[in-house]
Design a protein around this motif. Sequence first.
Motif, PDB file in Angstrom:
ATOM      1  N   ASP A 178      63.106  21.471  -9.192  1.00  0.00           N
ATOM      2  CA  ASP A 178      63.541  22.873  -9.236  1.00  0.00           C
ATOM      3  C   ASP A 178      62.447  23.861  -8.846  1.00  0.00           C
ATOM      4  OD1 ASP A 178      66.068  22.077 -10.090  1.00  0.00           O
ATOM      5  OD2 ASP A 178      65.497  22.182 -12.206  1.00  0.00           O
ATOM      6  N   ALA A 179      61.221  23.391  -8.545  1.00  0.00           N
ATOM      7  CA  ALA A 179      60.166  24.323  -8.147  1.00  0.00           C
ATOM      8  C   ALA A 179      60.496  24.981  -6.808  1.00  0.00           C
ATOM      9  CB  ALA A 179      58.819  23.604  -8.074  1.00  0.00           C
ATOM     10  N   GLY A 180      61.106  24.217  -5.918  1.00  0.00           N
ATOM     11  CA  GLY A 180      61.493  24.787  -4.630  1.00  0.00           C
ATOM     12  C   GLY A 180      62.512  25.906  -4.792  1.00  0.00           C
ATOM     13  N   THR A 181      63.490  25.675  -5.670  1.00  0.00           N
ATOM     14  CA  THR A 181      64.498  26.709  -5.934  1.00  0.00           C
ATOM     15  C   THR A 181      63.856  27.944  -6.553  1.00  0.00           C
ATOM     16  OG1 THR A 181      66.178  25.001  -6.297  1.00  0.00           O
ATOM     17  CG2 THR A 181      66.643  27.200  -7.157  1.00  0.00           C
ATOM     18  N   LEU A 182      62.900  27.734  -7.455  1.00  0.00           N
ATOM     19  CA  LEU A 182      62.183  28.847  -8.080  1.00  0.00           C
ATOM     20  C   LEU A 182      61.406  29.636  -7.037  1.00  0.00           C
ATOM     21  CD1 LEU A 182      61.035  30.462 -10.460  1.00  0.00           C
ATOM     22  CD2 LEU A 182      59.387  28.610 -10.821  1.00  0.00           C
ATOM     23  N   LEU A 183      60.700  28.937  -6.154  1.00  0.00           N
ATOM     24  CA  LEU A 183      59.943  29.606  -5.096  1.00  0.00           C
ATOM     25  C   LEU A 183      60.871  30.408  -4.189  1.00  0.00           C
ATOM     26  CD1 LEU A 183      57.269  30.044  -3.549  1.00  0.00           C
ATOM     27  CD2 LEU A 183      57.766  27.927  -2.301  1.00  0.00           C
ATOM     28  N   GLN A 184      61.987  29.816  -3.833  1.00  0.00           N
ATOM     29  CA  GLN A 184      62.956  30.514  -2.982  1.00  0.00           C
ATOM     30  C   GLN A 184      63.481  31.775  -3.671  1.00  0.00           C
ATOM     31  OE1 GLN A 184      66.313  28.760  -0.207  1.00  0.00           O
ATOM     32  NE2 GLN A 184      67.073  28.818  -2.309  1.00  0.00           N
ATOM     33  N   THR A 185      63.749  31.685  -4.965  1.00  0.00           N
ATOM     34  CA  THR A 185      64.228  32.846  -5.715  1.00  0.00           C
ATOM     35  C   THR A 185      63.196  33.972  -5.722  1.00  0.00           C
ATOM     36  OG1 THR A 185      65.596  31.469  -7.163  1.00  0.00           O
ATOM     37  CG2 THR A 185      64.992  33.653  -7.990  1.00  0.00           C
ATOM     38  N   LEU A 186      61.945  33.619  -5.988  1.00  0.00           N
ATOM     39  CA  LEU A 186      60.880  34.633  -6.014  1.00  0.00           C
ATOM     40  C   LEU A 186      60.762  35.345  -4.675  1.00  0.00           C
ATOM     41  CD1 LEU A 186      58.033  32.777  -7.967  1.00  0.00           C
ATOM     42  CD2 LEU A 186      59.480  34.634  -8.790  1.00  0.00           C
ATOM     43  N   ILE A 187      60.685  34.562  -3.614  1.00  0.00           N
ATOM     44  CA  ILE A 187      60.504  35.151  -2.282  1.00  0.00           C
ATOM     45  C   ILE A 187      61.726  35.979  -1.890  1.00  0.00           C
ATOM     46  CG2 ILE A 187      60.151  34.655   0.157  1.00  0.00           C
ATOM     47  CD1 ILE A 187      57.708  34.133  -1.594  1.00  0.00           C
ATOM     48  N   HIS A 188      62.911  35.460  -2.179  1.00  0.00           N
ATOM     49  CA  HIS A 188      64.144  36.155  -1.792  1.00  0.00           C
ATOM     50  C   HIS A 188      64.299  37.479  -2.558  1.00  0.00           C
ATOM     51  CE1 HIS A 188      68.229  36.855  -0.542  1.00  0.00           C
ATOM     52  NE2 HIS A 188      68.645  36.872  -1.794  1.00  0.00           N
ATOM     53  N   GLN A 189      64.098  37.440  -3.869  1.00  0.00           N
ATOM     54  CA  GLN A 189      64.257  38.649  -4.669  1.00  0.00           C
ATOM     55  C   GLN A 189      63.239  39.719  -4.293  1.00  0.00           C
ATOM     56  OE1 GLN A 189      66.704  39.429  -6.774  1.00  0.00           O
ATOM     57  NE2 GLN A 189      67.697  37.471  -6.346  1.00  0.00           N
ATOM     58  N   ARG A 190      62.010  39.308  -4.076  1.00  0.00           N
ATOM     59  CA  ARG A 190      60.981  40.282  -3.705  1.00  0.00           C
ATOM     60  C   ARG A 190      61.211  40.807  -2.276  1.00  0.00           C
ATOM     61  NH1 ARG A 190      56.969  41.238  -7.017  1.00  0.00           N
ATOM     62  NH2 ARG A 190      55.597  41.901  -5.329  1.00  0.00           N
ATOM     63  N   TYR A 191      61.760  39.982  -1.429  1.00  0.00           N
ATOM     64  CA  TYR A 191      62.099  40.435  -0.074  1.00  0.00           C
ATOM     65  C   TYR A 191      63.151  41.542  -0.131  1.00  0.00           C
ATOM     66  CZ  TYR A 191      64.002  40.322   4.683  1.00  0.00           C
ATOM     67  OH  TYR A 191      64.450  40.674   5.930  1.00  0.00           O
ATOM     68  N   LYS A 192      64.171  41.360  -0.986  1.00  0.00           N
ATOM     69  CA  LYS A 192      65.218  42.379  -1.109  1.00  0.00           C
ATOM     70  C   LYS A 192      64.652  43.698  -1.639  1.00  0.00           C
ATOM     71  CE  LYS A 192      68.306  40.361  -3.667  1.00  0.00           C
ATOM     72  NZ  LYS A 192      69.611  40.202  -4.383  1.00  0.00           N
ATOM     73  N   LEU A 193      63.661  43.604  -2.513  1.00  0.00           N
ATOM     74  CA  LEU A 193      63.068  44.804  -3.123  1.00  0.00           C
ATOM     75  C   LEU A 193      61.916  45.367  -2.301  1.00  0.00           C
ATOM     76  CD1 LEU A 193      62.994  43.508  -6.816  1.00  0.00           C
ATOM     77  CD2 LEU A 193      64.528  45.250  -5.885  1.00  0.00           C
ATOM     78  N   ARG A 194      61.566  44.698  -1.179  1.00  0.00           N
ATOM     79  CA  ARG A 194      60.431  45.092  -0.335  1.00  0.00           C
ATOM     80  C   ARG A 194      59.153  45.186  -1.162  1.00  0.00           C
ATOM     81  NH1 ARG A 194      61.350  47.099   4.795  1.00  0.00           N
ATOM     82  NH2 ARG A 194      59.083  46.885   4.959  1.00  0.00           N
ATOM     83  N   ARG A 195      58.868  44.139  -1.927  1.00  0.00           N
ATOM     84  CA  ARG A 195      57.647  44.057  -2.720  1.00  0.00           C
ATOM     85  C   ARG A 195      56.760  42.947  -2.169  1.00  0.00           C
ATOM     86  NH1 ARG A 195      60.789  45.240  -8.354  1.00  0.00           N
ATOM     87  NH2 ARG A 195      60.832  47.498  -8.106  1.00  0.00           N
ATOM     88  N   SER A 196      55.504  43.218  -2.120  1.00  0.00           N
ATOM     89  CA  SER A 196      54.576  42.387  -1.362  1.00  0.00           C
ATOM     90  C   SER A 196      54.199  41.089  -2.062  1.00  0.00           C
ATOM     91  CB  SER A 196      53.302  43.189  -1.060  1.00  0.00           C
ATOM     92  OG  SER A 196      53.599  44.324  -0.280  1.00  0.00           O
TER      93      SER A 196
END
Length: 270
Positions: A178-196
């Motif tokens: 599940d680490a891959g899913t967690l990484l994908q969630t972090l990157i995806h959510q921050r991408y939507k919020l435009r956070r670096s």
Amino acid sequence: MMTMPEIERCLRQLRLSGVRDTLQTRVLQAQGANQPFLETFSLILQDELDRRQSRLIERRYQQSGLDEKLTLAEFDWSFNPKLPRQTCFQLHTLAFIAAGENALLVGKPGTGKSHIAKAIAYQAILQSHKVQYLETDDFFHRYALNSPAQREVRLRTIIDCDLLVLDDLFLARAIPDDAGTLLQTLIHQRYKLRRSVIVTSNRVVQDWGAYLGDNTMSTTILDRLMHHCHLLEFDGRSYRLKEAAEALARETNSNTQTNSPLSCLAGGGI
């Protein structure tokens, strides 16, 4: 009219410890310089603001997960002259945070990627940004041990911060389930919020699919990470090996001097 102890007691009640700590010094300075009241009062207020800012910075540093306060001034740029120095200093201005951009630092171990990432993160804290620094593999393992409620709180803190640093991504070849899913969630959510996000890794991006065990997931993560991204490649010799060699040389030299005939004579030996 209040006495000085009464004034100090009031300042304590008002939680103006910055004013309380410097009040007597400022009063003496004003008396000695015949300083106007407003000028003296502005200095007293600045003392309080400085104290609060200092405490805020220290609190954000403690909350960030950083384990050291590094700067670019401490970095030995001469050791590997081909490193992307100009881009590192551009990132250090923090303009990329305001623009919601990312940075990917990829290259050989020991070439300074983590130092640069930590220095930028610490500069962000000094500029009042909220930062989360994660040694990525360690974070994956710790996160898996948390309860669902703890995971939700931790995830929200990481997603909401101004700058997220994922250091040494894929340092270990095997990552937890599940680490891959967690990484994908972090990157995806921050991408939507435009956070670096700053990511450092010894692994070239072409191999990320193999470490994740899912090429589609790797493509999704890289698509969002690289959309607005500064790519920095680190090549050259290892600082760690250099420091280890220098330490060994010093130890060898010290042992040689200790065991020399002259040192034995000086110490009353033989």
